[in-house]
Design an enzyme around this catalytic site. Structure first.
Site, PDB file in Angstrom:
ATOM      1  N   ASP A  45       0.845  -1.196   0.000  1.00 55.93           N
ATOM      2  CA  ASP A  45       0.000   0.000   0.000  1.00 55.93           C
ATOM      3  C   ASP A  45       0.882   1.249   0.000  1.00 55.93           C
ATOM      4  OD1 ASP A  45      -2.982   0.999   0.662  1.00 55.93           O
ATOM      5  OD2 ASP A  45      -1.538   2.258   1.741  1.00 55.93           O
ATOM      6  N   TYR A  50       3.265   9.764  -0.572  1.00 57.48           N
ATOM      7  CA  TYR A  50       4.377   9.195   0.189  1.00 57.48           C
ATOM      8  C   TYR A  50       5.717   9.397  -0.523  1.00 57.48           C
ATOM      9  CZ  TYR A  50       0.473   6.598   2.386  1.00 57.48           C
ATOM     10  OH  TYR A  50      -0.698   6.237   2.986  1.00 57.48           O
ATOM     11  N   LYS A  75      -2.542   5.937  -4.465  1.00 53.69           N
ATOM     12  CA  LYS A  75      -3.626   6.896  -4.183  1.00 53.69           C
ATOM     13  C   LYS A  75      -3.325   8.243  -4.812  1.00 53.69           C
ATOM     14  CE  LYS A  75      -3.627   4.793   0.432  1.00 53.69           C
ATOM     15  NZ  LYS A  75      -2.208   4.634   0.800  1.00 53.69           N
ATOM     16  N   HIS A 108      -7.288   9.724  -2.268  1.00 49.16           N
ATOM     17  CA  HIS A 108      -6.678   9.649  -0.938  1.00 49.16           C
ATOM     18  C   HIS A 108      -7.543  10.327   0.126  1.00 49.16           C
ATOM     19  CE1 HIS A 108      -2.384   9.320   0.935  1.00 49.16           C
ATOM     20  NE2 HIS A 108      -3.300   9.058   1.836  1.00 49.16           N
TER      21      HIS A 108
HETATM   22  P1  NAD Z   1       0.622   1.472  11.836  1.00 50.16           P
HETATM   23  O1  NAD Z   1      -0.556   1.397  12.747  1.00 50.16           O
HETATM   24  O2  NAD Z   1       0.835   0.406  10.835  1.00 50.16           O
HETATM   25  O3  NAD Z   1       1.903   1.617  12.777  1.00 50.16           O
HETATM   26  C1  NAD Z   1       3.203   1.693  12.246  1.00 50.16           C
HETATM   27  C2  NAD Z   1       4.208   2.009  13.372  1.00 50.16           C
HETATM   28  O4  NAD Z   1       3.991   1.120  14.486  1.00 50.16           O
HETATM   29  C3  NAD Z   1       5.643   1.740  12.907  1.00 50.16           C
HETATM   30  O5  NAD Z   1       6.231   2.920  12.430  1.00 50.16           O
HETATM   31  C4  NAD Z   1       6.320   1.208  14.149  1.00 50.16           C
HETATM   32  O6  NAD Z   1       6.831   2.299  14.876  1.00 50.16           O
HETATM   33  C5  NAD Z   1       5.209   0.579  14.926  1.00 50.16           C
HETATM   34  N1  NAD Z   1       5.165  -0.887  14.771  1.00 50.16           N
HETATM   35  C6  NAD Z   1       4.893  -1.612  13.644  1.00 50.16           C
HETATM   36  N2  NAD Z   1       4.878  -2.918  13.909  1.00 50.16           N
HETATM   37  C7  NAD Z   1       5.130  -3.043  15.222  1.00 50.16           C
HETATM   38  C8  NAD Z   1       5.246  -4.155  16.089  1.00 50.16           C
HETATM   39  N3  NAD Z   1       5.078  -5.402  15.642  1.00 50.16           N
HETATM   40  N4  NAD Z   1       5.520  -3.916  17.395  1.00 50.16           N
HETATM   41  C9  NAD Z   1       5.673  -2.657  17.863  1.00 50.16           C
HETATM   42  N5  NAD Z   1       5.575  -1.563  17.087  1.00 50.16           N
HETATM   43  C10 NAD Z   1       5.311  -1.757  15.782  1.00 50.16           C
HETATM   44  O7  NAD Z   1       0.581   2.910  11.165  1.00 50.16           O
HETATM   45  P2  NAD Z   1       0.640   3.547   9.729  1.00 50.16           P
HETATM   46  O8  NAD Z   1       1.912   3.326   9.057  1.00 50.16           O
HETATM   47  O9  NAD Z   1       0.175   4.949   9.913  1.00 50.16           O
HETATM   48  O10 NAD Z   1      -0.517   2.771   8.920  1.00 50.16           O
HETATM   49  C11 NAD Z   1      -0.272   1.630   8.126  1.00 50.16           C
HETATM   50  C12 NAD Z   1      -0.437   1.950   6.667  1.00 50.16           C
HETATM   51  O11 NAD Z   1      -1.743   2.502   6.422  1.00 50.16           O
HETATM   52  C13 NAD Z   1       0.498   3.057   6.146  1.00 50.16           C
HETATM   53  O12 NAD Z   1       1.826   2.606   5.971  1.00 50.16           O
HETATM   54  C14 NAD Z   1      -0.213   3.448   4.891  1.00 50.16           C
HETATM   55  O13 NAD Z   1       0.028   2.485   3.888  1.00 50.16           O
HETATM   56  C15 NAD Z   1      -1.670   3.408   5.336  1.00 50.16           C
HETATM   57  N6  NAD Z   1      -2.171   4.734   5.775  1.00 50.16           N
HETATM   58  C16 NAD Z   1      -3.121   5.344   5.001  1.00 50.16           C
HETATM   59  C17 NAD Z   1      -3.635   6.568   5.358  1.00 50.16           C
HETATM   60  C18 NAD Z   1      -4.689   7.202   4.494  1.00 50.16           C
HETATM   61  O14 NAD Z   1      -5.012   8.388   4.702  1.00 50.16           O
HETATM   62  N7  NAD Z   1      -5.255   6.500   3.551  1.00 50.16           N
HETATM   63  C19 NAD Z   1      -3.188   7.235   6.518  1.00 50.16           C
HETATM   64  C20 NAD Z   1      -2.220   6.589   7.302  1.00 50.16           C
HETATM   65  C21 NAD Z   1      -1.736   5.337   6.914  1.00 50.16           C
END
Ligand code: NAD
Length: 281
Positions: A45, A50, A75, A108
């Site tokens: 994704d 990004y 997106k 997005h």
């Molecule tokens: P997430 O909830 O996936 O958390 C990621 C963070 O959590 C990492 O940077 C790390 O610090 C921590 N983490 C990950 N795995 C872990 C583990 N096993 N143990 C402990 N800590 C851990 O947050 P995200 O990246 O904001 O969301 C995931 C994906 O969703 C993004 O990469 C993106 O692709 C998507 N996203 C989309 C939007 C949108 O507006 N459409 C907004 C935010 C994110």
């Protein structure tokens, strides 16, 4: 154990678990994506915003995995909602990724306070990409119920997905329920609230009992609710850990205990889609 796949409303299938690359630096993206593919992820994704689509494409090629075996989502960036701009931006997405199609392309953000509130014209432009087969599915992100209703009234194609913020502190139940009623799959972004839910005692209690990590419990909770997730990490051990979700189960009581953490709007960590109007420079 293999990753579950879900059927979208147009007959395409999507791996329920993917790998998110938000906030991964462009230079580090190819390596992170290659690692994820080596672990077994087959769904990435990304987004124009990004700035790392080229790294996603390179990571897939570096891993030696067939393009057809990877589900790629990107997106539309917020500054490109005008149809003529969206077409140019979409062409660029395909060339950055180095592919002739994406599996899923999303608006997005709805940006209801910009572009005269006309996200319908933008959506109809995505319908062009879909009809041409250059986006095998199209969907939206951060759409509220009123935005989805408007598309239902004014457009032809029902979005295949709505990608919204969902985690134990923000269940986003109304938007999710609308999707379930109308065949729109929910993709839960920030599924572990960027780590913010992992110290919650309700979650660590379940994790300790099952001998799993808090992240695995929360990600498994999403899986059992039927949502699509793509947790992000650049730490190899966590990339592996977040992949191991299909060899254990939460009980009904565990599911209820995690769901009870909902804080409604107060649990939101990202922007409110009704007022969000950020356009990158
Ligand atoms: P997430 O909830 O996936 O958390 C990621 C963070 O959590 C990492 O940077 C790390 O610090 C921590 N983490 C990950 N795995 C872990 C583990 N096993 N143990 C402990 N800590 C851990 O947050 P995200 O990246 O904001 O969301 C995931 C994906 O969703 C993004 O990469 C993106 O692709 C998507 N996203 C989309 C939007 C949108 O507006 N459409 C907004 C935010 C994110």
């Amino acid at each position: 154990m293999g990753i579950a796949t879900l059927d979208l409303n147009n007959g395409q299938t999507i791996p329920q678990l993917g790998f998110g690359v938000y906030q991964i630096e462009p230079e580090g993206t190819a390596d992170a994506v290659r690692q994820a593919l080596e672990v077994g992820y087959r769904h990435i994704d990304t987004a124009q915003m990004y700035g790392n689509e080229a790294g996603v494409g390179r990571g897939i090629r570096d891993a030696g995995v067939d393009r057809e075996d990877v589900f790629i989502t990107s997106k539309l960036n917020n500054g490109f909602h005008a149809p003529e701009d969206a077409r140019v931006a979409f062409d660029l997405t395909l060339s950055e990724l180095g592919t002739d199609h994406v599996d899923l392309f999303l608006i997005h953000w709805p940006l209801p306070t910009l572009y005269d509130g006309d996200f319908v014209a933008t959506w109809k432009t995505l319908e062009e990409f879909y009809r041409a087969g250059r986006a095998r599915s199209i969907g939206v992100s951060n759409f509220q119920v009123n935005h989805l209703r408007r598309l239902a009234q004014e457009a032809d194609v029902v979005p295949a997905v709505n990608q919204i913020e969902v985690h134990p502190y923000l269940l986003n139940s109304e938007v999710r329920a609308y999707g379930a009623e109308h065949g729109i799959a929910t993709e839960a972004w920030s599924p572990i609230a960027q780590g913010g839910v992992l110290a919650d005692p309700a979650i660590t209690t379940v994790a300790d009992r099952l001998g799993r990590t808090a992240a695995q419990v929360v990600l498994r909770w999403h899986v059992q609710r039927g949502d699509i997730i793509f947790p992000k990490s650049t730490t190899p051990s966590r990339i592996q850990e977040n992949f191991e979700l299909f060899d254990f189960e939460l009980t009904q009581e565990d599911m209820a205990a995690v769901s009870a953490l909902d804080r409604g709007e107060e649990g939101r960590t990202g922007p409110n889609p009704d007022v969000f109007d950020y356009v990158p420079a």
